[in-house]
Write an enzyme that holds these catalytic residues in place. Structure first.
Site, PDB file in Angstrom:
ATOM      1  N   SER A 180       0.790  -1.230   0.000  1.00  0.00           N
ATOM      2  CA  SER A 180       0.000   0.000   0.000  1.00  0.00           C
ATOM      3  C   SER A 180       0.822   1.279   0.000  1.00  0.00           C
ATOM      4  O   SER A 180       0.350   2.302  -0.480  1.00  0.00           O
ATOM      5  CB  SER A 180      -0.986  -0.008   1.163  1.00  0.00           C
ATOM      6  OG  SER A 180      -0.350  -0.338   2.369  1.00  0.00           O
ATOM      7  N   HIS A 208      -5.553  -3.663  -2.823  1.00  0.00           N
ATOM      8  CA  HIS A 208      -5.255  -2.727  -3.915  1.00  0.00           C
ATOM      9  C   HIS A 208      -5.255  -3.390  -5.288  1.00  0.00           C
ATOM     10  O   HIS A 208      -4.973  -2.746  -6.281  1.00  0.00           O
ATOM     11  CB  HIS A 208      -3.906  -2.044  -3.672  1.00  0.00           C
ATOM     12  CG  HIS A 208      -3.876  -1.271  -2.402  1.00  0.00           C
ATOM     13  ND1 HIS A 208      -4.409  -0.011  -2.281  1.00  0.00           N
ATOM     14  CD2 HIS A 208      -3.414  -1.602  -1.174  1.00  0.00           C
ATOM     15  CE1 HIS A 208      -4.253   0.417  -1.043  1.00  0.00           C
ATOM     16  NE2 HIS A 208      -3.656  -0.533  -0.350  1.00  0.00           N
ATOM     17  N   LYS A 240     -12.001   0.534  -1.560  1.00  0.00           N
ATOM     18  CA  LYS A 240     -11.003   1.100  -2.469  1.00  0.00           C
ATOM     19  C   LYS A 240     -11.579   1.109  -3.896  1.00  0.00           C
ATOM     20  O   LYS A 240     -12.451   1.916  -4.167  1.00  0.00           O
ATOM     21  CB  LYS A 240      -9.694   0.353  -2.308  1.00  0.00           C
ATOM     22  CG  LYS A 240      -9.150   0.696  -0.908  1.00  0.00           C
ATOM     23  CD  LYS A 240      -7.856   0.120  -0.523  1.00  0.00           C
ATOM     24  CE  LYS A 240      -7.438   0.758   0.801  1.00  0.00           C
ATOM     25  NZ  LYS A 240      -7.076  -0.200   1.820  1.00  0.00           N
TER      26      LYS A 240
HETATM   27  C1  LIG Z   1      -6.920  -0.271   3.259  1.00  0.00           C
HETATM   28  C2  LIG Z   1      -6.278  -1.574   3.554  1.00  0.00           C
HETATM   29  C3  LIG Z   1      -6.795  -2.422   4.538  1.00  0.00           C
HETATM   30  C4  LIG Z   1      -7.893  -2.000   5.459  1.00  0.00           C
HETATM   31  O1  LIG Z   1      -9.124  -1.966   4.829  1.00  0.00           O
HETATM   32  P1  LIG Z   1     -10.279  -1.054   5.431  1.00  0.00           P
HETATM   33  O2  LIG Z   1     -11.507  -1.578   4.817  1.00  0.00           O
HETATM   34  O3  LIG Z   1      -9.952   0.345   5.038  1.00  0.00           O
HETATM   35  O4  LIG Z   1     -10.242  -1.239   6.918  1.00  0.00           O
HETATM   36  C5  LIG Z   1      -6.218  -3.665   4.681  1.00  0.00           C
HETATM   37  N1  LIG Z   1      -5.162  -4.047   3.930  1.00  0.00           N
HETATM   38  C6  LIG Z   1      -4.634  -3.243   3.000  1.00  0.00           C
HETATM   39  C7  LIG Z   1      -3.460  -3.714   2.204  1.00  0.00           C
HETATM   40  C8  LIG Z   1      -5.161  -1.978   2.797  1.00  0.00           C
HETATM   41  O5  LIG Z   1      -4.613  -1.165   1.904  1.00  0.00           O
END
Ligand SMILES: *Cc1c(COP(=O)(O)O)cnc(C)c1O
Length: 385
Positions: A180, A208, A240
């Site tokens: 990320s 992602h 996302k």
């Molecule tokens: C954003 C993210 C999460 C957390 O997800 P949320 O739904 O925002 O709590 C977990 N793992 C990765 C790699 C992320 O980028």
């Protein structure tokens, strides 16, 4: 001075103090923050679906049908028909037997890891894994090992270590698909081969990759041809690329049944609002109906990278929508972010402890909602720094 005010003062002195911007518009390329308009490059809304008219309409229609709150946890009376339909659609999308909805990706990761390992087991994680994966491992009663980033010799070495070879105890390897803060991709096929050789279970967090990679957004595992037997535990988020909220775990029927019994962050929390599930179903349909969005995102990534390289910016090795510019010291990253903001451009400075010391960066994230002109505006902003 109290302990807390001392700690806060330390953060400020080190350039590590965090503040929030207050948004008064939908998530989209042009946002309104504190009554000023900005062109933003900081969201994870990679496909521009968070404010897509079809997603918004699906949400509103579901509110008419289901109201707002789910009113209970999934195991009590909060599991509505539309939650169930979404689970089925997600499982089909990623080619797994079943899927289980969680209220957030953070909760999914903490819940799954803790359900899968216990005292005597070992969790192996990439050093740069998302905080929720690291926290899941740290909170568990299992031994916690971190291997060097994307380093297969390091992973193999740790897995073969005699100390963790105790018969009967399980090993769980956990990695992000796309990292990320760096935007680079894990060698997923190699990891899955090593796990099969070493009889370790494998979990991949595709937060992602889901929606943007693979056939019509089926994700990074699909893009690499990795099936349920190659990667038994697949996690992805809905906040996302899908533009809504929540997350899911996908895998075998047995895995999902087990999580329903054991994952505490699934059991002891209120189900997502049903309208979120309905909106997500619409996003899934848009991955197919408007699959030009994935292609457009790739074109914008290429445009940004070649422009940034010709400006001599320190772009990191990433082929994904996450395009960090390495800066080094937190103060410098903050100053650059501020200068961009003065020109109407929002790019977040990412500092330790989110990234290792000395690697503060400007984290540019691109979206299919951006136009080519938007990318050029950003490059112009960078060229004036
Ligand atoms: C954003 C993210 C999460 C957390 O997800 P949320 O739904 O925002 O709590 C977990 N793992 C990765 C790699 C992320 O980028």
């Amino acid at each position: 001075m109290s302990v807390i005010s001392q700690k806060l003062a330390n953060k400020k002195r080190q350039g590590l103090y965090r503040t929030r911007r207050v948004l008064s518009s939908p998530q989209q390329p042009m946002v309104r923050v504190d009554d000023v308009n900005y062109l933003a490059f900081c969201s994870n809304d990679y496909l521009g679906l968070a404010n897509h008219p079809r997603v918004v309409t699906a949400f509103k229609q579901a509110v008419d049908l289901y109201g707002v709150g789910s009113g209970a946890s999934h195991l009590v009376l909060g599991h509505s028909k539309v939650h169930h339909q979404l689970e089925e659609a997600l499982a089909e999308k990623v080619g797994r037997d079943r899927a289980l909805l969680f209220s957030s990706g953070y909760m999914a990761n903490v819940g799954v890891i803790n359900a899968l390992v216990d005292t005597g087991d070992t969790v192996f994680e990439d050093k740069l894994n998302h905080a929720s994966l690291l926290d899941g491992g740290l909170i568990s009663k299992a031994k916690f090992q971190r291997y060097l980033h994307n380093d297969m010799e390091s992973l193999r070495g740790k897995l073969c270590d005699d100390k963790v070879k105790v018969a009967g105890n399980s090993k769980l390897v956990v990695t992000d698909s796309v990292f990320s803060m760096d935007g680079d991709i894990a060698p997923l096929t190699d990891i899955s081969v090593i796990c099969q050789q070493q009889k370790a279970m494998l979990m991949v967090d595709d937060a992602h990759g889901f929606g943007v990679m693979g056939d019509r957004g089926a994700g990074a595992l699909n893009a690499n041809g990795l099936t349920q037997s190659d990667v038994p535990v697949l996690m992805a988020t809905l906040g996302k690329a899908l533009g809504t909220a929540g997350a899911f775990i996908a895998g075998s029927d047995e895995l999902i049944e087990y999580l329903i019994q054991e994952a505490r962050t699934y059991i002891y929390t209120t189900a997502l609002p049903p309208a979120i599930a309905a909106a997500t179903l619409e996003s899934l349909q848009l991955l197919v109906d408007e699959n030009w969005r994935q292609d457009k995102l790739q074109q914008l990534i290429q445009r940004f990278r070649s422009g940034a390289q010709s400006l001599g910016l320190n772009v990191m090795a990433s082929s994904t929508a996450i395009q960090p510019i390495l800066v080094g010291e937190p103060d410098k990253a903050l100053a650059m972010s501020q200068k961009l903001q003065d020109q109407g451009l929002l790019v977040t400075a990412i500092r330790p402890p989110t990234v290792p010391k000395g690697t503060a960066r400007l984290r540019v994230t691109l979206s299919a909602g951006h136009s080519e002109e938007n990318i050029d505006q950003l490059l112009e902003g960078f060229s004036s720094l």
